[in-house]
Design a protein around this motif. Structure first.
Motif, PDB file in Angstrom:
ATOM      1  N   VAL A  64       0.837  -1.207   0.000  1.00  0.00           N
ATOM      2  CA  VAL A  64       0.000   0.000   0.000  1.00  0.00           C
ATOM      3  C   VAL A  64       0.874   1.260   0.000  1.00  0.00           C
ATOM      4  CG1 VAL A  64      -1.867   1.205   1.170  1.00  0.00           C
ATOM      5  CG2 VAL A  64      -1.807  -1.284   1.157  1.00  0.00           C
ATOM      6  N   THR A  65       2.065   1.142   0.594  1.00  0.00           N
ATOM      7  CA  THR A  65       2.983   2.279   0.553  1.00  0.00           C
ATOM      8  C   THR A  65       3.334   2.589  -0.905  1.00  0.00           C
ATOM      9  OG1 THR A  65       3.911   1.265   2.531  1.00  0.00           O
ATOM     10  CG2 THR A  65       5.017   3.224   1.679  1.00  0.00           C
ATOM     11  N   TRP A  66       3.592   1.537  -1.682  1.00  0.00           N
ATOM     12  CA  TRP A  66       3.898   1.708  -3.108  1.00  0.00           C
ATOM     13  C   TRP A  66       2.712   2.328  -3.839  1.00  0.00           C
ATOM     14  CZ3 TRP A  66       7.596   1.638  -6.779  1.00  0.00           C
ATOM     15  CH2 TRP A  66       7.216   1.421  -8.105  1.00  0.00           C
ATOM     16  N   LEU A  67       1.518   1.787  -3.597  1.00  0.00           N
ATOM     17  CA  LEU A  67       0.326   2.313  -4.275  1.00  0.00           C
ATOM     18  C   LEU A  67       0.121   3.788  -3.945  1.00  0.00           C
ATOM     19  CD1 LEU A  67      -2.249  -0.609  -3.814  1.00  0.00           C
ATOM     20  CD2 LEU A  67      -0.882  -0.057  -5.824  1.00  0.00           C
ATOM     21  N   SER A  68       0.237   4.137  -2.651  1.00  0.00           N
ATOM     22  CA  SER A  68       0.009   5.541  -2.291  1.00  0.00           C
ATOM     23  C   SER A  68       1.106   6.426  -2.896  1.00  0.00           C
ATOM     24  CB  SER A  68      -0.060   5.715  -0.772  1.00  0.00           C
ATOM     25  OG  SER A  68       1.126   5.283  -0.159  1.00  0.00           O
ATOM     26  N   GLY A  69       2.313   5.889  -3.006  1.00  0.00           N
ATOM     27  CA  GLY A  69       3.387   6.661  -3.638  1.00  0.00           C
ATOM     28  C   GLY A  69       3.091   6.928  -5.103  1.00  0.00           C
ATOM     29  N   MET A  70       2.552   5.922  -5.787  1.00  0.00           N
ATOM     30  CA  MET A  70       2.213   6.118  -7.193  1.00  0.00           C
ATOM     31  C   MET A  70       1.118   7.163  -7.346  1.00  0.00           C
ATOM     32  SD  MET A  70       3.956   4.346  -9.374  1.00  0.00           S
ATOM     33  CE  MET A  70       2.892   4.053 -10.775  1.00  0.00           C
ATOM     34  N   VAL A  71       0.137   7.128  -6.428  1.00  0.00           N
ATOM     35  CA  VAL A  71      -0.920   8.141  -6.483  1.00  0.00           C
ATOM     36  C   VAL A  71      -0.295   9.527  -6.271  1.00  0.00           C
ATOM     37  CG1 VAL A  71      -3.016   8.991  -5.378  1.00  0.00           C
ATOM     38  CG2 VAL A  71      -2.704   6.543  -5.726  1.00  0.00           C
ATOM     39  N   LEU A  72       0.658   9.618  -5.352  1.00  0.00           N
ATOM     40  CA  LEU A  72       1.293  10.917  -5.092  1.00  0.00           C
ATOM     41  C   LEU A  72       2.029  11.431  -6.328  1.00  0.00           C
ATOM     42  CD1 LEU A  72       2.650  10.449  -1.471  1.00  0.00           C
ATOM     43  CD2 LEU A  72       0.890  12.042  -2.217  1.00  0.00           C
ATOM     44  N   LEU A  73       2.690  10.537  -7.038  1.00  0.00           N
ATOM     45  CA  LEU A  73       3.389  10.976  -8.254  1.00  0.00           C
ATOM     46  C   LEU A  73       2.366  11.465  -9.279  1.00  0.00           C
ATOM     47  CD1 LEU A  73       6.087  11.286  -9.717  1.00  0.00           C
ATOM     48  CD2 LEU A  73       5.729   9.030 -10.696  1.00  0.00           C
ATOM     49  N   GLY A  74       1.262  10.732  -9.412  1.00  0.00           N
ATOM     50  CA  GLY A  74       0.202  11.168 -10.324  1.00  0.00           C
ATOM     51  C   GLY A  74      -0.329  12.547  -9.931  1.00  0.00           C
ATOM     52  N   LEU A  75      -0.527  12.755  -8.639  1.00  0.00           N
ATOM     53  CA  LEU A  75      -1.021  14.054  -8.165  1.00  0.00           C
ATOM     54  C   LEU A  75       0.001  15.154  -8.459  1.00  0.00           C
ATOM     55  CD1 LEU A  75      -2.543  12.893  -4.765  1.00  0.00           C
ATOM     56  CD2 LEU A  75      -3.823  13.899  -6.661  1.00  0.00           C
ATOM     57  N   SER A  76       1.295  14.841  -8.294  1.00  0.00           N
ATOM     58  CA  SER A  76       2.321  15.853  -8.587  1.00  0.00           C
ATOM     59  C   SER A  76       2.274  16.250 -10.048  1.00  0.00           C
ATOM     60  CB  SER A  76       3.712  15.324  -8.275  1.00  0.00           C
ATOM     61  OG  SER A  76       3.764  14.787  -6.990  1.00  0.00           O
ATOM     62  N   MET A  77       2.086  15.234 -10.914  1.00  0.00           N
ATOM     63  CA  MET A  77       2.035  15.553 -12.332  1.00  0.00           C
ATOM     64  C   MET A  77       0.786  16.364 -12.643  1.00  0.00           C
ATOM     65  SD  MET A  77       3.609  11.978 -13.692  1.00  0.00           S
ATOM     66  CE  MET A  77       3.959  12.281 -15.396  1.00  0.00           C
TER      67      MET A  77
END
Ligand code: HEM
Ligand code: FES
Lengths: 143, 357
Positions: free
Chosen positions: B117-130
């Protein structure tokens, strides 16, 4: 069904229903209203003396840009200026006698046909005629 | 003094916090360098929040005033150029740091159980940054941003099924207008910050909950690696990096103040040199290199589907890889990771080296 299960079930059903009632208007609100397909079918694109032969201009046509090109012989042709690739606004290159999209280097010939680069379809062609001192552009009657 | 401290300690539960702080430590081994990149991303996000709020004092979100308000900020407001340039530069560095963070955790296989879930939330964060970058880019309402947004939203519009809906949702209509600017402004300064704060909180909680992961190569070693206290040892090292980043930001802002360009005009042909911000570059380059038709489908569509599929696979790798991080399956995913890094790097560079084909 036990009383407890029934209440559980009631809780979830009513919760979901309330949620749906709240969400529905919000989702509908997010999507902007469809504007009636701009009733504009004709527009005065330029004055008769505005464009020298070989020049072009971009004009607003029902919310979208159109392109009006004056041929060397003084006649006109007009197209939608929205590139069929990803929607950039095209321009006329008198040197090559081509319509060019700078975004990804797409070329159209003077019939609007996509001849090179990524554009997948030709540009929509408009009818042009002169009315007094105005150059009038009109959507082709077909469609 | 002492009694004030005790009063606060009892009311705020400082003992528990102190206990947590003392417990937190970081493994020390030859890959420890990569542990700094999450903190770096966090620091740069902090810079974005502070400078972003400062920009809000002068920015006006309307097609008639946005460009002029940014010009005013750049030319009249004391240090306006500095705040805006730092916001723009830091946005780019932040996404760069987030990408380094993602790729390094991928190669160290930090996403293994229990950190999926840490990985999943990190991917969401990268998407949000973009999404932050994409929405912010339009705000100065200049010609380059106008057409980059046009192309970007048009690509979204080509997604099968939901494309048209998404395009109209993003643009607030069929065209890019002042309405689009208002929407993007709302996304950029309200919705994205709120959602990001939430997901970031979750990401940090999970990092705290599970502690730092140790890569398989170290895990397999004869002895467990030594550990370093987070406070103060690791945090002070973090801060050295942050100070360097702050220095770099000041340097970049002073030497290369962010340009404003010319005001957007929907009835002017697209200028040459339209390209998205560099972090979208590899996708842009992929789409640009596809022929207009592939097997009877529009090249664009094939590209979008391909990139979407690759993104999906990348997202669920924690569930596909070997939990121990060793063996043929683990090797396979490491190779996939290396190929992904090479692909993204090479295609990003090609945007700048290749010019228009
Ligand atoms: C709470 C956080 C934030 C606030 C309140 C905020 C606010 C703003 C405002 C008011 C502008 C318009 C002024 C201008 O264009 O110079 C802007 C532009 C921009 N923002 Fe943000 N921002 C925030 C976070 C972020 C983040 C996290 C990123 C990227 C990762 C980002 C990237 C950008 C970009 C690329 C621009 C365009 C810069 C330019 O060309 O001028 N922002 N932001
Ligand atoms: S938008 Fe015209 S070539 Fe891509």
């Amino acid at each position: 069904m036990k009383r407890r299960d029934f209440l559980d079930w009631l809780f979830w059903i009513s919760g979901t229903t309330v949620g749906a009632f709240v969400l529905y208007p919000v989702v509908r609100y997010l999507v902007p209203p469809e504007m009636p397909e701009a009733a504009t079918r004709r527009v005065n694109a330029a004055r008769g003396d505005e464009l020298a032969p070989g020049a072009f201009k971009i004009f607003p046509f029902g919310g979208e840009p159109g392109i009006l090109i004056r041929n060397p012989d003084g006649s006109y042709r007009a197209f939608s200026a929205v590139c069929t690739h990803l929607g950039c606004t095209v321009q006329y290159r008198p040197g090559e006698r081509m319509i060019w999209c700078a975004c990804h280097d797409g070329f159209y010939d003077l019939e609007g046909r996509n001849v090179s680069g990524p554009p997948p379809r030709p540009l929509e062609r408009y009818d042009v005629h002169l009315a007094g001192d105005e150059v009038v552009v009109e959507k082709a009657q077909t469609a | 003094m002492g009694s004030v401290r005790e009063w606060l300690r009892d009311r705020l539960g400082l003992d528990e916090i102190q206990h947590l702080v003392e417990k937190k430590d970081v493994p020390v081994h030859r890959h420890s360098f990569w542990y700094y990149w999450g903190g770096m991303t966090l620091f740069l996000f902090g810079v974005q929040v502070v400078t972003g709020i400062l920009l809000l004092l002068y920015y006006r979100a309307s097609a008639d005033e946005a460009y002029e308000s940014v010009r005013f900020l750049m030319t009249q407001v004391s240090f306006g150029w500095l705040i805006r340039s730092i916001h723009s530069w830091s946005a780019n560095l932040m996404i760069g740091a987030a990408m380094i963070h993602m790729f390094s955790t991928f190669l160290m296989k930090s996403y293994r159980t229990p950190r999926e879930v840490t990985w999943l939330s990190g991917m969401v964060l990268l998407g949000l940054s973009m999404a932050f970058g994409f929405s912010g880019y339009l705000l100065p309402w200049n010609q380059l941003a106008f057409f980059a947004t046009k192309v970007g939203t048009d690509i979204v519009g080509a997604v099968p099924g939901v494309g048209h809906f998404l395009l109209r949702f993003l643009r607030g209509g069929d065209q890019i207008t002042g309405g689009t600017l208002t929407r993007f402004f709302g996304f950029h300064v309200a919705i994205l910050p709120a959602v990001t704060t939430l997901i970031l909180g979750m990401h940090l909680y999970l990092v705290q909950r599970h502690g730092m992961s140790v890569p398989p190569s170290v895990e397999q070693g004869p002895t467990p690696p030594p550990r370093m206290k987070f406070v103060p040892n690791f945090l002070l090292r973090d801060m050295v990096g942050w100070l360097a980043a702050l220095g770099l930001l000041a340097l970049l802002a002073a030497l290369f103040p962010w340009e404003l360009g010319i005001k957007a005009d929907p009835y002017v042909p697209a200028p040459a040199g339209i390209k998205p911000e560099w972090y979208f570059g590899w996708m842009f380059q992929t789409l640009r290199m596809l022929p207009s038709h592939i097997l009877g489908l529009e090249g664009e569509l094939v590209g979008i589907l391909g990139i979407g599929l690759a993104g999906m696979v990348w997202l669920v790798v924690p569930f596909l890889d070997d939990v121990r991080g060793i063996g043929p399956r683990a090797r396979f995913w490491r190779i996939v990771g290396v190929i992904a890094i090479l692909y993204v790097t090479v295609f990003t560079l090609m945007v700048y080296r290749g010019g228009t084909p």
